[in-house]
Design a protein around this motif. Structure first.
Motif, PDB file in Angstrom:
ATOM      1  N   UNK A  99       0.814  -1.211   0.000  1.00  0.00           N
ATOM      2  CA  UNK A  99       0.000   0.000   0.000  1.00  0.00           C
ATOM      3  C   UNK A  99       0.850   1.265   0.000  1.00  0.00           C
ATOM      4  N   UNK A 100       2.018   1.204   0.621  1.00  0.00           N
ATOM      5  CA  UNK A 100       2.827   2.412   0.756  1.00  0.00           C
ATOM      6  C   UNK A 100       3.409   2.851  -0.583  1.00  0.00           C
ATOM      7  N   UNK A 101       3.943   1.909  -1.342  1.00  0.00           N
ATOM      8  CA  UNK A 101       4.471   2.267  -2.668  1.00  0.00           C
ATOM      9  C   UNK A 101       3.352   2.743  -3.567  1.00  0.00           C
ATOM     10  N   UNK A 102       2.190   2.097  -3.500  1.00  0.00           N
ATOM     11  CA  UNK A 102       1.044   2.543  -4.295  1.00  0.00           C
ATOM     12  C   UNK A 102       0.669   3.968  -3.911  1.00  0.00           C
ATOM     13  N   UNK A 103       0.636   4.244  -2.601  1.00  0.00           N
ATOM     14  CA  UNK A 103       0.255   5.573  -2.129  1.00  0.00           C
ATOM     15  C   UNK A 103       1.263   6.637  -2.580  1.00  0.00           C
ATOM     16  N   UNK A 104       2.555   6.304  -2.504  1.00  0.00           N
ATOM     17  CA  UNK A 104       3.582   7.255  -2.942  1.00  0.00           C
ATOM     18  C   UNK A 104       3.450   7.535  -4.440  1.00  0.00           C
ATOM     19  N   UNK A 105       3.210   6.487  -5.219  1.00  0.00           N
ATOM     20  CA  UNK A 105       3.028   6.686  -6.667  1.00  0.00           C
ATOM     21  C   UNK A 105       1.820   7.574  -6.936  1.00  0.00           C
ATOM     22  N   UNK A 106       0.743   7.373  -6.193  1.00  0.00           N
ATOM     23  CA  UNK A 106      -0.448   8.200  -6.355  1.00  0.00           C
ATOM     24  C   UNK A 106      -0.176   9.648  -5.956  1.00  0.00           C
ATOM     25  N   UNK A 107       0.577   9.833  -4.868  1.00  0.00           N
ATOM     26  CA  UNK A 107       0.919  11.186  -4.441  1.00  0.00           C
ATOM     27  C   UNK A 107       1.771  11.896  -5.490  1.00  0.00           C
ATOM     28  N   UNK A 108       2.657  11.152  -6.136  1.00  0.00           N
ATOM     29  CA  UNK A 108       3.456  11.745  -7.217  1.00  0.00           C
ATOM     30  C   UNK A 108       2.557  12.219  -8.353  1.00  0.00           C
ATOM     31  N   UNK A 109       1.561  11.401  -8.691  1.00  0.00           N
ATOM     32  CA  UNK A 109       0.627  11.792  -9.764  1.00  0.00           C
ATOM     33  C   UNK A 109      -0.099  13.078  -9.420  1.00  0.00           C
ATOM     34  N   UNK A 110      -0.497  13.225  -8.153  1.00  0.00           N
ATOM     35  CA  UNK A 110      -1.303  14.376  -7.736  1.00  0.00           C
ATOM     36  C   UNK A 110      -0.458  15.618  -7.502  1.00  0.00           C
ATOM     37  N   UNK A 111       0.630  15.461  -6.745  1.00  0.00           N
ATOM     38  CA  UNK A 111       1.334  16.633  -6.230  1.00  0.00           C
ATOM     39  C   UNK A 111       2.044  17.449  -7.289  1.00  0.00           C
ATOM     40  N   UNK A 112       2.490  16.825  -8.377  1.00  0.00           N
ATOM     41  CA  UNK A 112       3.130  17.650  -9.398  1.00  0.00           C
ATOM     42  C   UNK A 112       2.137  18.643  -9.989  1.00  0.00           C
ATOM     43  N   UNK A 113       0.861  18.230 -10.096  1.00  0.00           N
ATOM     44  CA  UNK A 113      -0.185  19.159 -10.550  1.00  0.00           C
ATOM     45  C   UNK A 113      -0.425  20.265  -9.540  1.00  0.00           C
ATOM     46  N   UNK A 114      -0.530  19.884  -8.270  1.00  0.00           N
ATOM     47  CA  UNK A 114      -0.868  20.854  -7.237  1.00  0.00           C
ATOM     48  C   UNK A 114       0.234  21.883  -7.064  1.00  0.00           C
ATOM     49  N   UNK A 115       1.477  21.457  -7.103  1.00  0.00           N
ATOM     50  CA  UNK A 115       2.589  22.392  -6.943  1.00  0.00           C
ATOM     51  C   UNK A 115       2.725  23.296  -8.160  1.00  0.00           C
ATOM     52  N   UNK A 116       2.512  22.734  -9.338  1.00  0.00           N
ATOM     53  CA  UNK A 116       2.522  23.551 -10.557  1.00  0.00           C
ATOM     54  C   UNK A 116       1.429  24.603 -10.507  1.00  0.00           C
ATOM     55  N   UNK A 117       0.314  24.280  -9.857  1.00  0.00           N
ATOM     56  CA  UNK A 117      -0.824  25.187  -9.760  1.00  0.00           C
ATOM     57  C   UNK A 117      -0.654  26.225  -8.640  1.00  0.00           C
ATOM     58  N   UNK A 118       0.502  26.206  -7.983  1.00  0.00           N
ATOM     59  CA  UNK A 118       0.776  27.218  -6.970  1.00  0.00           C
ATOM     60  C   UNK A 118       0.263  26.906  -5.583  1.00  0.00           C
ATOM     61  N   UNK A 119      -0.181  25.680  -5.330  1.00  0.00           N
ATOM     62  CA  UNK A 119      -0.676  25.319  -4.002  1.00  0.00           C
ATOM     63  C   UNK A 119       0.488  25.029  -3.057  1.00  0.00           C
ATOM     64  N   UNK A 120       0.290  25.348  -1.801  1.00  0.00           N
ATOM     65  CA  UNK A 120       1.285  25.025  -0.776  1.00  0.00           C
ATOM     66  C   UNK A 120       0.903  23.709  -0.111  1.00  0.00           C
ATOM     67  N   UNK A 121       1.893  22.852   0.061  1.00  0.00           N
ATOM     68  CA  UNK A 121       1.693  21.573   0.738  1.00  0.00           C
ATOM     69  C   UNK A 121       2.675  21.479   1.901  1.00  0.00           C
ATOM     70  N   UNK A 122       2.341  20.704   2.934  1.00  0.00           N
ATOM     71  CA  UNK A 122       3.232  20.609   4.102  1.00  0.00           C
ATOM     72  C   UNK A 122       4.598  20.024   3.746  1.00  0.00           C
ATOM     73  N   UNK A 123       5.572  20.257   4.631  1.00  0.00           N
ATOM     74  CA  UNK A 123       6.899  19.677   4.461  1.00  0.00           C
ATOM     75  C   UNK A 123       6.802  18.152   4.448  1.00  0.00           C
ATOM     76  N   UNK A 124       7.715  17.530   3.733  1.00  0.00           N
ATOM     77  CA  UNK A 124       7.693  16.075   3.622  1.00  0.00           C
ATOM     78  C   UNK A 124       6.817  15.562   2.504  1.00  0.00           C
ATOM     79  N   UNK A 125       6.291  16.469   1.714  1.00  0.00           N
ATOM     80  CA  UNK A 125       5.429  16.046   0.597  1.00  0.00           C
ATOM     81  C   UNK A 125       6.235  15.227  -0.410  1.00  0.00           C
ATOM     82  N   UNK A 126       5.525  14.401  -1.149  1.00  0.00           N
ATOM     83  CA  UNK A 126       6.138  13.549  -2.171  1.00  0.00           C
ATOM     84  C   UNK A 126       6.024  14.232  -3.529  1.00  0.00           C
TER      85      UNK A 126
END
Length: 395
Positions: A99-126
């Motif tokens: 589950x952890x590797x799956x979750x990290x892969x999913x976070x990678x899919x999501x977070x590159x969009x969110x960071x590109x869109x100017x959103x702030x995420x907590x430290x330790x983000x993937x």
């Protein structure tokens, strides 16, 4: 500080963060407000289940600024909108268990969009770059490229699909969203994204791709073609007739009377291949590639399959078990009606006729006395009459 005080959720701060997220990204508002908040000291940060319940750690809310909480709200709802738990369930069993590797892969899919869109995420983000991976991929592509023992945040069963310790049982407890409501909400959100993009012209690439695929899904034509043939074969095989070759089991009970038994014959299939001048090498290769594969998949035996090469005349008729036995000829005008008529005039009359063509042909004026499936090859193939079962084949 008492345990009760430590576990008390600051709802004002949490809901202020959701309001900010919905106000800044209005196309996500309906999805954000559909989430039901469930305070849970067991959740490490924020997590979701497949019923659109959001489990929130009071300690995490206290320690996180509103601006970053707004980003986490959007992160969690993205897991549900993108149906990560459903997609995770289609992974190989070995991948599902991690589950952890799956979750990290999913976070990678999501977070590159969110960071590109100017959103702030907590430290330790993937992020994909932390693993030397490119941006813009789906989690299924990231998963095999991740290190074998990554252990990061757990976004819950609504992400990786595995039960989490804090999950409420089933759909009990606070308001839960069913699958039908969730799918309707996804479609509503995709339509809101499209409207937002038309009005303002700005939408992260991942969200844009997701909305387009949801509103205009790409049909797997191989699956559609085999499904159409399978349905037709089942329909034809369901036709029953009486036979005296094998008497009925009731015959011994009736002295001097022989009762017929019912038989369920295998269907015969005719494949009419367009070999006219408008069919190029790529189109013919696509047609040949489907003859054996589809019919083998649907379980129709080779000695019951006939292939007719046809342009404006029928040039070759082959009873086949593989494409190597197919004889093609032609290159002139196009009239698939000739091939259909020839198939139906054969002594072993087919119950299913499949026409593989680029669609530049006249069609019969009325429904023939069989199931007719047109596999239209190429993007520009014109639509046949409405009564023809149609599957579009990309080349």
């Amino acid at each position: 500080m008492t345990d009760a005080a430590r576990n008390r959720l600051d709802r004002t701060k949490l809901l202020a963060a959701r309001y900010r997220a919905a106000n800044d990204r209005p196309y996500l508002a309906s999805a954000l407000y559909a989430l039901t908040v469930v305070p849970s000291p067991d959740a490490p940060t924020m997590a979701v289940d497949r019923h659109w319940r959001c489990y929130v750690s009071p300690a995490f809310v206290d320690a996180t600024p509103v601006e970053e909480l707004a980003g986490v709200w959007i992160h969690e709802v993205a897991h549900l909108l993108r149906d990560h738990h459903g997609r995770a369930g289609r992974l190989p069993a070995a991948d599902q268990r991690d589950r952890y590797r799956v979750n990290v892969a999913q976070d990678c899919e999501i977070n590159d969009d969110l960071l590109t869109d100017g959103l702030r995420l907590p430290a330790g983000r993937v992020e994909p770059r932390l693993f030397g991976l490119p941006e813009g991929q789906l989690f299924e592509a990231y998963l095999p490229q991740l290190p074998p023992h990554v252990r990061e945040h757990d976004c819950g069963s609504g992400a990786h699909g595995r039960p989490a310790p804090w999950d409420l049982p089933g759909s009990a407890g606070p308001a839960a969203l069913g699958d039908v409501e969730a799918q309707a909400l996804r479609r509503h959100t995709a339509e809101a994204m499209r409207a937002h993009q038309r009005a303002r012209g700005t939408l992260p690439a991942g969200w844009q791709r997701w909305a387009e695929e949801l509103l205009e899904p790409t049909v797997d034509w191989r699956q559609a073609l085999s499904g159409a043939v399978r349905e037709a074969a089942a329909w034809a095989a369901g036709a029953i007739d009486y036979t005296y070759r094998r008497p009925s089991r009731r015959t011994p009970a009736l002295r001097g009377v022989v009762l017929p038994s019912l038989r369920r014959p295998l269907p015969r299939v005719a494949v009419v291949v367009d070999t006219s001048g408008s069919m190029g090498d790529a189109e013919l290769a696509a047609a040949l590639g489907e003859i054996t594969g589809v019919l083998r998949e649907v379980g129709v035996r080779g000695n019951r399959v006939t292939v007719l090469a046809c342009d404006a005349d029928v040039h070759a008729v082959s009873r086949v078990t593989s494409t190597e036995q197919v004889t093609l000829g032609g290159g002139g005008g196009t009239d698939m009606r000739v091939g259909i008529d020839a198939a139906l005039a054969a002594r072993d009359r087919p119950s299913i006729v499949i026409v593989l063509t680029d669609g530049l042909t006249p069609w019969p004026d009325e429904t023939p006395s069989c199931r007719l499936i047109a596999a239209l090859i190429g993007d520009g193939a014109p639509q046949p009459p409405g009564w023809v079962e149609t599957v579009r084949v990309t080349v």
